[in-house]
Write a protein that holds these residues in place. Structure first.
Motif, mmCIF file in Angstrom:
data_model
loop_
_atom_site.group_PDB
_atom_site.id
_atom_site.type_symbol
_atom_site.label_atom_id
_atom_site.label_comp_id
_atom_site.label_asym_id
_atom_site.label_seq_id
_atom_site.Cartn_x
_atom_site.Cartn_y
_atom_site.Cartn_z
ATOM 1 N N ARG A 73 0.840 -1.215 0.000
ATOM 2 C CA ARG A 73 0.000 0.000 0.000
ATOM 3 C C ARG A 73 0.865 1.251 0.000
ATOM 4 N NH1 ARG A 73 -3.189 -3.029 3.718
ATOM 5 N NH2 ARG A 73 -2.177 -1.951 5.478
ATOM 6 N N GLU A 74 1.940 1.230 0.780
ATOM 7 C CA GLU A 74 2.829 2.392 0.842
ATOM 8 C C GLU A 74 3.569 2.584 -0.478
ATOM 9 O OE1 GLU A 74 4.464 5.703 2.945
ATOM 10 O OE2 GLU A 74 2.678 4.449 3.120
ATOM 11 N N LEU A 75 3.949 1.482 -1.128
ATOM 12 C CA LEU A 75 4.576 1.579 -2.449
ATOM 13 C C LEU A 75 3.639 2.245 -3.443
ATOM 14 C CD1 LEU A 75 6.380 -1.869 -2.934
ATOM 15 C CD2 LEU A 75 7.456 0.380 -2.785
ATOM 16 N N TRP A 76 2.384 1.836 -3.434
ATOM 17 C CA TRP A 76 1.408 2.418 -4.360
ATOM 18 C C TRP A 76 1.164 3.892 -4.038
ATOM 19 C CZ3 TRP A 76 -0.461 1.751 -8.934
ATOM 20 C CH2 TRP A 76 -1.624 2.420 -9.311
ATOM 21 N N ARG A 77 1.110 4.224 -2.754
ATOM 22 C CA ARG A 77 0.858 5.608 -2.354
ATOM 23 C C ARG A 77 1.998 6.532 -2.776
ATOM 24 N NH1 ARG A 77 1.199 9.213 2.047
ATOM 25 N NH2 ARG A 77 2.666 7.896 3.187
ATOM 26 N N ARG A 78 3.203 6.007 -2.793
ATOM 27 C CA ARG A 78 4.369 6.822 -3.137
ATOM 28 C C ARG A 78 4.893 6.530 -4.543
ATOM 29 N NH1 ARG A 78 6.496 9.362 1.380
ATOM 30 N NH2 ARG A 78 5.735 8.593 3.396
ATOM 31 N N HIS A 81 4.364 7.986 -7.274
ATOM 32 C CA HIS A 81 4.747 9.188 -8.022
ATOM 33 C C HIS A 81 6.203 9.569 -7.747
ATOM 34 C CE1 HIS A 81 0.617 9.627 -9.248
ATOM 35 N NE2 HIS A 81 0.217 9.636 -7.992
ATOM 36 N N PHE A 82 6.680 9.247 -6.544
ATOM 37 C CA PHE A 82 8.085 9.498 -6.224
ATOM 38 C C PHE A 82 8.991 8.652 -7.109
ATOM 39 C CE2 PHE A 82 11.795 8.067 -3.677
ATOM 40 C CZ PHE A 82 12.484 9.264 -3.643
ATOM 41 N N ALA A 83 8.631 7.371 -7.280
ATOM 42 C CA ALA A 83 9.432 6.482 -8.128
ATOM 43 C C ALA A 83 9.409 6.948 -9.576
ATOM 44 C CB ALA A 83 8.907 5.046 -8.030
ATOM 45 N N ILE A 84 8.248 7.387 -10.061
ATOM 46 C CA ILE A 84 8.141 7.857 -11.449
ATOM 47 C C ILE A 84 8.980 9.112 -11.656
ATOM 48 C CG2 ILE A 84 6.564 8.761 -13.190
ATOM 49 C CD1 ILE A 84 4.383 6.983 -11.926
ATOM 50 N N ALA A 85 8.864 10.067 -10.702
ATOM 51 C CA ALA A 85 9.633 11.310 -10.824
ATOM 52 C C ALA A 85 11.129 11.044 -10.740
ATOM 53 C CB ALA A 85 9.206 12.291 -9.729
ATOM 54 N N LEU A 86 11.530 10.148 -9.831
ATOM 55 C CA LEU A 86 12.951 9.833 -9.685
ATOM 56 C C LEU A 86 13.471 9.114 -10.923
ATOM 57 C CD1 LEU A 86 15.401 9.928 -7.820
ATOM 58 C CD2 LEU A 86 14.636 7.775 -6.795
ATOM 59 N N ALA A 123 12.014 -0.223 -1.742
ATOM 60 C CA ALA A 123 11.769 -0.825 -3.053
ATOM 61 C C ALA A 123 11.529 0.218 -4.123
ATOM 62 C CB ALA A 123 10.571 -1.782 -2.984
ATOM 63 N N LEU A 124 11.202 1.446 -3.719
ATOM 64 C CA LEU A 124 11.014 2.509 -4.699
ATOM 65 C C LEU A 124 12.298 2.795 -5.470
ATOM 66 C CD1 LEU A 124 8.807 5.014 -2.670
ATOM 67 C CD2 LEU A 124 8.085 3.579 -4.585
ATOM 68 N N LEU A 125 13.450 2.521 -4.875
ATOM 69 C CA LEU A 125 14.720 2.794 -5.555
ATOM 70 C C LEU A 125 14.950 1.863 -6.739
ATOM 71 C CD1 LEU A 125 16.975 3.607 -2.478
ATOM 72 C CD2 LEU A 125 16.110 5.203 -4.195
ATOM 73 N N PRO A 126 14.852 0.514 -6.565
ATOM 74 C CA PRO A 126 14.952 -0.335 -7.755
ATOM 75 C C PRO A 126 13.849 -0.071 -8.760
ATOM 76 C CG PRO A 126 14.943 -1.658 -5.734
ATOM 77 C CD PRO A 126 14.843 -0.257 -5.320
ATOM 78 N N PHE A 127 12.633 0.219 -8.271
ATOM 79 C CA PHE A 127 11.544 0.543 -9.185
ATOM 80 C C PHE A 127 11.900 1.751 -10.052
ATOM 81 C CE2 PHE A 127 8.470 -1.877 -6.470
ATOM 82 C CZ PHE A 127 7.925 -2.639 -7.488
ATOM 83 N N SER A 128 12.459 2.786 -9.425
ATOM 84 C CA SER A 128 12.776 4.005 -10.166
ATOM 85 C C SER A 128 13.888 3.762 -11.182
ATOM 86 C CB SER A 128 13.186 5.118 -9.191
ATOM 87 O OG SER A 128 14.441 4.848 -8.584
ATOM 88 N N ILE A 129 14.847 2.902 -10.847
ATOM 89 C CA ILE A 129 15.947 2.612 -11.768
ATOM 90 C C ILE A 129 15.441 1.884 -13.006
ATOM 91 C CG2 ILE A 129 18.020 1.184 -12.041
ATOM 92 C CD1 ILE A 129 18.774 1.996 -9.176
ATOM 93 N N VAL A 130 14.551 0.905 -12.812
ATOM 94 C CA VAL A 130 14.008 0.173 -13.956
ATOM 95 C C VAL A 130 13.103 1.084 -14.792
ATOM 96 C CG1 VAL A 130 12.656 -1.835 -14.649
ATOM 97 C CG2 VAL A 130 14.204 -2.003 -12.715
ATOM 98 N N LEU A 131 12.383 1.986 -14.127
ATOM 99 C CA LEU A 131 11.588 2.965 -14.867
ATOM 100 C C LEU A 131 12.482 3.875 -15.700
ATOM 101 C CD1 LEU A 131 8.846 4.035 -12.296
ATOM 102 C CD2 LEU A 131 8.448 3.053 -14.554
ATOM 103 N N ALA A 132 13.630 4.266 -15.137
ATOM 104 C CA ALA A 132 14.565 5.105 -15.893
ATOM 105 C C ALA A 132 15.045 4.381 -17.142
ATOM 106 C CB ALA A 132 15.759 5.481 -15.007
#
Length: 281
Positions: A26-31, A33-38, A125-134
């Motif tokens: 739930r916290e991953l989903w709530r945040r 936008h942070f992963a997308i922006a990063l 987990a937002l950090l690996p998510f953001s890297i793969v999004l990049a």
């Protein structure tokens, strides 16, 4: 009454503790936008200091494709039995580069971002998510170039091209799971970060990037294992959507979906179980 029970009674939680998996998701989903922006910031800042800038996102796989074409297509003759070897090779290089970047860069998601990990409270987990999004954002312009190169290699546009985003999506999900898995492994054992590039190089030679696995591995157990391992499956899916001589069967799509789901579930659960230890030396 213990201190933990007393704290829980008053709504207090331990700093850096691991929440339940449901709460974590739930916290991953709530945040998100942070992963997308990063991820977007990472993709934009890449190669900004060089003269050609973002053009390197396209030039790098193109140059590797040129090198492989010279070595394996001209000098070693691994193009035998492949009708459109240029298309085969370019697709293989572009898609393998995407997966290798996900694994290689994702493995350093925690150890290379210690400042963020130690100073801000968020699901790691937002950090690996953001890297793969990049990497996905970086791949987008390269795919446009790919859709120009494939017709130039002799392929006529066909309806199956519309399936390419789904093939890339499955590969992206798999890459996310692999990045989560490798990020924790490297955080726990730093020396593994030095070995991952060698593993990726081995995968390149075992996945049919510049040769046909069917031709060289045969129909035995080794051939079956090589053609059904995830990297080879995603390369085959990409080629089947863009090249007329390949067919994306339902079985192939099911293999791609199964590998993506397995990697994401295993990677996410494994990463979550180490949440309380990230940034603690």
């Amino acid at each position: 009454m213990s201190l933990d029970l007393l704290a829980a009674e008053h709504g207090l939680t331990r700093v850096g503790g691991r929440p339940t998996l449901a709460a974590y998701l739930r916290e991953l989903w709530r945040r998100r936008h942070f992963a997308i922006a990063l991820g977007a910031a990472r993709a934009y800042s890449r190669n900004q200091g060089s003269f050609l800038g973002q053009t390197w996102a396209i030039l790098t796989p193109l140059l590797w494709a040129g090198v492989y074409l010279l070595v394996f297509g001209v000098m070693l003759g691994t193009d035998a039995g492949i009708g459109n070897y240029i298309g085969f090779l370019v697709i293989g290089v572009f898609l393998f580069h995407f997966t290798s970047a996900n694994i290689n860069n994702g493995s350093g998601a925690i150890v290379n971002n210690s400042g963020l990990v130690t100073s801000l409270q968020f699901p790691r987990a937002l950090l690996p998510f953001s890297i793969v999004l990049a990497e996905l954002f970086t791949l987008a312009p390269a795919l446009l170039v790919l859709l120009v190169l494939v017709p130039l290699s002799g392929e006529a546009p066909q309806w199956s091209w519309l399936l390419l985003p789904f093939a890339i999506g499955l590969q992206w999900i798999f890459g996310t799971g692999a990045a989560l898995l490798c990020a924790r492994l490297v955080n726990d054992v730093r020396d593994l970060g030095q070995l991952i590039p060698f593993g990726i190089r081995g995968l390149m030679y075992a996945s049919g990037v510049f040769y046909s696995i069917d031709r060289y591995a045969g129909d035995g157990v080794v051939g079956w294992l090589l053609t059904h391992q995830p990297i080879a499956v995603y390369l085959e899916l990409g080629r089947a959507t863009l090249l007329a001589e390949y067919d994306a069967s339902l079985t192939l799509w099911l293999w791609g979906a199964a590998w993506a789901a397995l990697a994401l579930v295993v990677g996410l659960v494994y990463f979550w179980r180490g949440e309380a230890r990230y940034g603690r030396g």
